[in-house]
Design an enzyme around this catalytic site. Sequence first.
Site: not given
Ligand code: PDD
Length: 281
Positions: A32, A178
Site C-alpha cells: 500500500y 523507526e
Molecule cells: N505510514 N515507517 C512506517 C512503519 C510507516 O508506516 C510510515 C508511514 C513511515 C513514514 O513514511 P512516509 O513518510 O512515506 O509516510 C515510516 C503511513 C502514513 C500509514 O501507514 O498510515
Amino acid sequence: MPTVYLNGEFLPADKAQVSVYDRGYLLGDGVYEVIPVYAGKAFLLERHLQRLQNSLHGVRIENPHSNEQWTQIIEDLIAKNNNGDQSLYLQVTRGVAPRDHIFPVGVAPSVFLMSNPLLPVAESWKIEGIKAITTADIRWMRCDIKAITLLANSLMKQQAQDAGAQEALLIRDNYLTEGSASNAYAVIDGVIFTAPKDEKVLPGITRDLIIELAAKADMPLHERAVSESALRNADEIWISSSTKEVVPVTLLDGEIVGSGKPGPIWQQMHALFQQYKQEVA
Ligand code: PDD
C-alpha cells in the site's frame, strides 16, 4: 459518502465489495501507499509511485498500471472527493484465489483506493510535542516493503496508546529503527541522525524530503542509527510521516527529552517543510 476506486470502477464506498477469497483479506498479501493531498494536488506523487513499484517488486506482484494510469486514477479520485486536503490510501493485493500459500497463476491483482480526511497536525503537538514509548521492534526483516500486513505495527502502536503516548519508537538489537507508523530522528549536539535505508526501516517519502531540506540548509544530518542509550540522552527526538509531517517528541518513556519543549532544530526543519509545501502548492 466518499467515492472509492475498486478494480476499474469509481463507486460510493458503501457499494464497494471485495471477495472473501482476496489474498489481501486471507493472507495480508499486498502492499500500500498513503499519499497526502494538499489543495487537490497529490504531494510528491512520483516518489510514492516509485516506492509502490519497489514494494510490488519486493513481493513479486506485477504492477497493474503504468505511472500515467495511476496518476489519472488518483487525479480522478481526488476530484470525485471534492479536491481540498485528503489522505489517499492505495492498495494492491495479489488478487482473488483459493487459499494457498503458493502464489496463484494468471490472477489479476486487486486495486483499491480511498480518500480519507487529512487531519491537520494538532497545534498542541507543535507547541508541546508528543509522548512516545520505546518497545522492541517485533517486525519481520523486510520493513522496506510497505506491506498491508500491519499486525506488528498495530500491536506496537496500541501499546503506545495504552501508555497514553502517541507513538512507539522501535528498538532492534539496541538501536532505534523507526516508529510504528513513522520514521524517527534524534538530534545530538546539533547533528540530526536517522536510521539508514535498509531492510529494517521503511524508506519514508517524508524522510527523504527532510534529508534533502537539511542538506540544502546546511543542517548536519547523518543516516546512521542511534543506540537506545544515545536516544535516551538526545537533545531532540522527532518522527515523520506523510500524514503527520514532522513532529517533535518531548517525553520518552515518561522522561523529558532535552528541554522538554520542541527544540530549535525541529523548529527550523518544520519551517523548511512548511515553506517547501507552499512552494510546490
Ligand atoms: N505510514 N515507517 C512506517 C512503519 C510507516 O508506516 C510510515 C508511514 C513511515 C513514514 O513514511 P512516509 O513518510 O512515506 O509516510 C515510516 C503511513 C502514513 C500509514 O501507514 O498510515
